[in-house]
Design a protein around this motif. Structure first.
Motif, PDB file in Angstrom:
ATOM      1  N   LYS A  33      -4.071  12.800   9.005  1.00  0.00           N
ATOM      2  CA  LYS A  33      -4.763  11.536   9.207  1.00  0.00           C
ATOM      3  C   LYS A  33      -4.711  10.717   7.925  1.00  0.00           C
ATOM      4  O   LYS A  33      -4.576  11.261   6.833  1.00  0.00           O
ATOM      5  CB  LYS A  33      -6.228  11.782   9.588  1.00  0.00           C
ATOM      6  CG  LYS A  33      -6.414  12.547  10.890  1.00  0.00           C
ATOM      7  CD  LYS A  33      -7.897  12.745  11.179  1.00  0.00           C
ATOM      8  CE  LYS A  33      -8.091  13.498  12.488  1.00  0.00           C
ATOM      9  NZ  LYS A  33      -9.535  13.709  12.790  1.00  0.00           N
ATOM     10  N   GLU A  34      -4.814   9.414   8.088  1.00  0.00           N
ATOM     11  CA  GLU A  34      -4.879   8.542   6.918  1.00  0.00           C
ATOM     12  C   GLU A  34      -6.256   8.694   6.277  1.00  0.00           C
ATOM     13  O   GLU A  34      -7.286   8.634   6.961  1.00  0.00           O
ATOM     14  CB  GLU A  34      -4.630   7.085   7.319  1.00  0.00           C
ATOM     15  CG  GLU A  34      -4.495   6.157   6.136  1.00  0.00           C
ATOM     16  CD  GLU A  34      -4.130   4.748   6.540  1.00  0.00           C
ATOM     17  OE1 GLU A  34      -4.374   3.827   5.736  1.00  0.00           O
ATOM     18  OE2 GLU A  34      -3.616   4.560   7.671  1.00  0.00           O
ATOM     19  N   ARG A  35      -6.244   8.905   4.969  1.00  0.00           N
ATOM     20  CA  ARG A  35      -7.491   9.225   4.278  1.00  0.00           C
ATOM     21  C   ARG A  35      -8.519   8.110   4.390  1.00  0.00           C
ATOM     22  O   ARG A  35      -9.702   8.347   4.620  1.00  0.00           O
ATOM     23  CB  ARG A  35      -7.189   9.516   2.816  1.00  0.00           C
ATOM     24  CG  ARG A  35      -8.413   9.923   1.989  1.00  0.00           C
ATOM     25  CD  ARG A  35      -7.984  10.356   0.608  1.00  0.00           C
ATOM     26  NE  ARG A  35      -7.111  11.527   0.689  1.00  0.00           N
ATOM     27  CZ  ARG A  35      -6.354  11.951  -0.321  1.00  0.00           C
ATOM     28  NH1 ARG A  35      -6.345  11.282  -1.469  1.00  0.00           N
ATOM     29  NH2 ARG A  35      -5.604  13.021  -0.178  1.00  0.00           N
ATOM     30  N   GLY A  36      -8.079   6.873   4.277  1.00  0.00           N
ATOM     31  CA  GLY A  36      -9.039   5.767   4.260  1.00  0.00           C
ATOM     32  C   GLY A  36      -9.635   5.457   5.613  1.00  0.00           C
ATOM     33  O   GLY A  36     -10.828   5.157   5.721  1.00  0.00           O
ATOM     34  N   THR A  37      -8.827   5.508   6.668  1.00  0.00           N
ATOM     35  CA  THR A  37      -9.291   5.074   7.988  1.00  0.00           C
ATOM     36  C   THR A  37      -9.592   6.231   8.931  1.00  0.00           C
ATOM     37  O   THR A  37     -10.300   6.048   9.924  1.00  0.00           O
ATOM     38  CB  THR A  37      -8.216   4.189   8.655  1.00  0.00           C
ATOM     39  OG1 THR A  37      -7.028   4.972   8.870  1.00  0.00           O
ATOM     40  CG2 THR A  37      -7.873   3.001   7.765  1.00  0.00           C
ATOM     41  N   GLY A  38      -9.039   7.406   8.628  1.00  0.00           N
ATOM     42  CA  GLY A  38      -9.215   8.534   9.521  1.00  0.00           C
ATOM     43  C   GLY A  38      -8.323   8.480  10.746  1.00  0.00           C
ATOM     44  O   GLY A  38      -8.447   9.319  11.650  1.00  0.00           O
ATOM     45  N   GLU A  39      -7.382   7.498  10.773  1.00  0.00           N
ATOM     46  CA  GLU A  39      -6.493   7.380  11.920  1.00  0.00           C
ATOM     47  C   GLU A  39      -5.451   8.505  11.916  1.00  0.00           C
ATOM     48  O   GLU A  39      -4.864   8.821  10.892  1.00  0.00           O
ATOM     49  CB  GLU A  39      -5.763   6.033  11.909  1.00  0.00           C
ATOM     50  CG  GLU A  39      -6.648   4.845  12.248  1.00  0.00           C
ATOM     51  CD  GLU A  39      -5.856   3.543  12.283  1.00  0.00           C
ATOM     52  OE1 GLU A  39      -4.680   3.549  11.826  1.00  0.00           O
ATOM     53  OE2 GLU A  39      -6.404   2.528  12.750  1.00  0.00           O
ATOM     54  N   GLN A  88      -2.070  10.199  12.176  1.00  0.00           N
ATOM     55  CA  GLN A  88      -0.719   9.748  11.862  1.00  0.00           C
ATOM     56  C   GLN A  88       0.346  10.625  12.500  1.00  0.00           C
ATOM     57  O   GLN A  88       1.378  10.135  12.904  1.00  0.00           O
ATOM     58  CB  GLN A  88      -0.507   9.734  10.342  1.00  0.00           C
ATOM     59  CG  GLN A  88      -1.383   8.750   9.609  1.00  0.00           C
ATOM     60  CD  GLN A  88      -1.016   7.312   9.942  1.00  0.00           C
ATOM     61  OE1 GLN A  88       0.140   6.936   9.917  1.00  0.00           O
ATOM     62  NE2 GLN A  88      -2.023   6.510  10.254  1.00  0.00           N
ATOM     63  N   LYS A 128      -1.481   3.264  14.275  1.00  0.00           N
ATOM     64  CA  LYS A 128      -2.810   2.705  14.554  1.00  0.00           C
ATOM     65  C   LYS A 128      -3.513   3.509  15.653  1.00  0.00           C
ATOM     66  O   LYS A 128      -4.177   2.949  16.537  1.00  0.00           O
ATOM     67  CB  LYS A 128      -2.716   1.237  14.947  1.00  0.00           C
ATOM     68  CG  LYS A 128      -2.180   0.360  13.823  1.00  0.00           C
ATOM     69  CD  LYS A 128      -2.147  -1.108  14.216  1.00  0.00           C
ATOM     70  CE  LYS A 128      -1.647  -1.963  13.061  1.00  0.00           C
ATOM     71  NZ  LYS A 128      -1.590  -3.400  13.406  1.00  0.00           N
TER      72      LYS A 128
END
Length: 392
Positions: free
Chosen positions: A64-70, A72, A91
Motif C-alpha cells: 500500500k502507499e504509505r501516505g494514503t493507504g491505497e 498498489q 487509485k
C-alpha cells in the motif's frame, strides 16, 4: 575447497538474482513517482529491498502507499519466488492482473481494466509471449481491436473498429484467424468470392475501400475528407497499378509494377499536371532497366524524348529536346555508365527555333570533346575549334 567456493558463488549469484528481481518489483510497485510503499506478507510487514525478508516464504504480498493507504499491488509468493497471480491497482481500482510462471514470465490469461471494472485488454501468454487472439476494448465496452499471434513470428492478422462499431483497419492472414471475434473468412475473401470492405475513421467518414481474395489484397482506394480518391492500388494477375490523385480528384501519378514471387519491378510511371495533362512518361523493361523517358509541355507538345538502346557496358541513351512549338532544340547520344550517370559520346547539336544549326560538339568514346563549332542565326560559321590530343 573448490566445491565450497563454487557453492558459495552459486549462493551469491542466486541472492543477486533475487535482489535484482525484488528491486525491479519495488520500482514497479512504487509507480512513476516512486511513492513510498508499505508491504506485508500474510499480514506481517516485509521489506522488499531486503531479500532475506521473503527468502523461502510463501503467501500473498500486499503493498500500500504509505501516505494514503491505497492498495498498489498484490502478488503471490512461493518459496521466496514471485509466482502465480499478480494484481496492480491505480487509485484503489484494479488496473492489471496476470499470472507469472517460475521464470518470472507472464503465462496464461492477462487482463487490463478501466476504473469502472470494464475489461480494456485481454490476452493469453505462453511463457511471456502472446498467443492466439488478443482483444482490446473501448472503456464503454465495444471491441476496439483483435489481433492473432501465431506460435511462431509476430501478429499475422488483425482488425480494428471505431467506437461506434465500424471497421477502421484490417490485415488479413494466410487463412482465417480472427473468429469468433471477427469474420475474417468473409472480410478477407476466403468464402463467397472477393470481398468488398469499407474502412471508416472515428467521425464516421469513409477512408478506404478494399477488396481481398483468399487473404490477398486485390484493390484498395483511399479517400480525402471531401470524399475524393487520394490513392488507388490494384493488382490484376502479375501487374500492380498505383494511382495518386489531388484533393480535387485529378490524377497526378500512375505507376505500374510487374510482380514476382518476392519482388516488384517498376515498368511504367506517368506524371500529370494539376489540370491532368501528361507531363512525363517513363518506361522500364522486365529487368528494370529504363527504355524510354519522355516529358511534355502543358499544351501536350513533347519537351524531350529519351530512347535507350543496347545492354551492359554498351548501353546508350539518345536524347532529343524540343521547343514548345514542336521544333527540335537539341540532340545527342550518351553512354549510360551507371544509375543516373551519362557520358556524352558522338555528335551533339543545338538548333534555333527556326531549325537552324547553332552549335555542334563531337565527343570521343571516353566522353572527351574533340571538336566544337558554332553558327549564327543565319547559318554563318562563327567558330570551329579542334581540340589537340594533349588537351583531351
Amino acid at each position: 575447497m573448490s566445491h565450497l567456493r563454487r557453492a558459495a558463488h552459486s549462493r551469491l549469484a542466486a541472492s543477486a538474482r533475487v535482489s535484482a528481481a525484488i528491486a525491479a518489483l519495488w520500482l514497479l510497485a512504487a509507480g512513476p513517482a516512486h511513492a513510498a510503499l508499505e508491504c506485508e506478507l500474510n499480514g506481517r510487514s516485509v521489506n522488499l529491498s531486503d531479500a532475506g525478508s521473503i527468502a523461502g516464504k510463501t503467501g500473498l504480498v500486499r503493498c500500500k502507499e504509505r501516505g494514503t493507504g491505497e492498495l498498489q499491488r498484490e502478488q503471490q509468493l512461493q518459496n521466496g519466488v514471485f509466482m502465480g497471480l499478480a494484481r496492480f491497482y491505480e487509485k484503489g481500482k484494479l488496473a492489471k492482473e496476470h499470472t507469472l510462471n517460475a521464470k518470472g514470465n507472464i503465462h496464461g490469461l492477462a487482463r487490463e481494466f478501466a476504473p469502472n471494472g470494464q475489461v480494456l485488454r485481454e490476452a493469453v501468454y505462453d511463457d511471456g509471449r502472446e498467443r492466439g487472439l488478443v482483444r482490446s476494448f473501448y472503456p464503454g465496452g465495444p471491441l476496439r481491436r483483435v489481433t492473432f499471434y501465431p506460435d511462431v513470428g509476430t501478429d499475422r492478422a488483425f482488425v480494428e473498429f471505431t467506437q461506434s462499431g465500424k471497421l477502421s483497419a484490417l490485415r488479413c492472414g494466410e487463412t482465417p484467424m480472427l473468429a469468433p471475434a471477427a469474420d475474417d473468412a468473409k472480410l478477407c475473401g476466403f468464402t463467397g468470392g472477393p470481398s468488398q470492405v469499407e474502412l471508416f475513421d472515428e467521425r464516421g467518414i469513409l477512408r478506404s475501400q478494399l477488396s481481398y481474395k483468399a487473404g490477398k489484397r486485390l484493390r484498395s482506394q483511399n479517400f480525402y475528407d471531401n470524399g475524393k480518391p487520394s490513392v488507388q492500388d490494384e493488382i490484376v494477375g502479375n501487374q500492380r497499378t498505383e494511382r495518386q490523385f489531388s484533393s480535387e480528384g485529378v490524377k497526378r501519378r500512375e505507376t505500374v509494377w510487374r510482380l514476382h514471387e518476392r519482388s516488384a519491378v517498376r515498368q511504367r510511371e506517368q506524371e500529370f499536371s494539376e489540370k491532368g495533362a501528361l507531363i512525363r512518361d517513363q518506361r522500364w523493361n522486365p529487368a528494370g532497366d529504363p527504355i524510354g523517358d519522355d516529358s511534355y509541355y502543358l499544351n501536350g507538345q513533347a519537351r524531350s524524348k529519351s530512347v535507350y538502346r543496347g545492354s551492359g557496358d554498351a548501353r546508350t541513351v539518345e536524347i532529343t529536346e524540343f521547343y514548345e512549338s514542336g521544333q527540335r532544340a537539341a540532340h545527342g547520344r550518351f553512354l549510360v555508365v551507371g544509375r543516373g550517370r551519362q557520358m556524352p559520346i558522338g555528335r551533339h547539336q543545338r538548333f534555333s527555333e527556326k531549325g537552324t544549326l547553332l552549335a555542334e560538339s563531337i565527343f570521343d568514346a571516353k566522353g572527351r570533346v574533340t571538336r566544337e563549332r558554332s553558327w549564327d542565326e543565319n547559318g554563318v560559321l562563327e567558330r570551329d575549334d579542334q581540340v589537340p590530343d594533349d588537351k583531351k
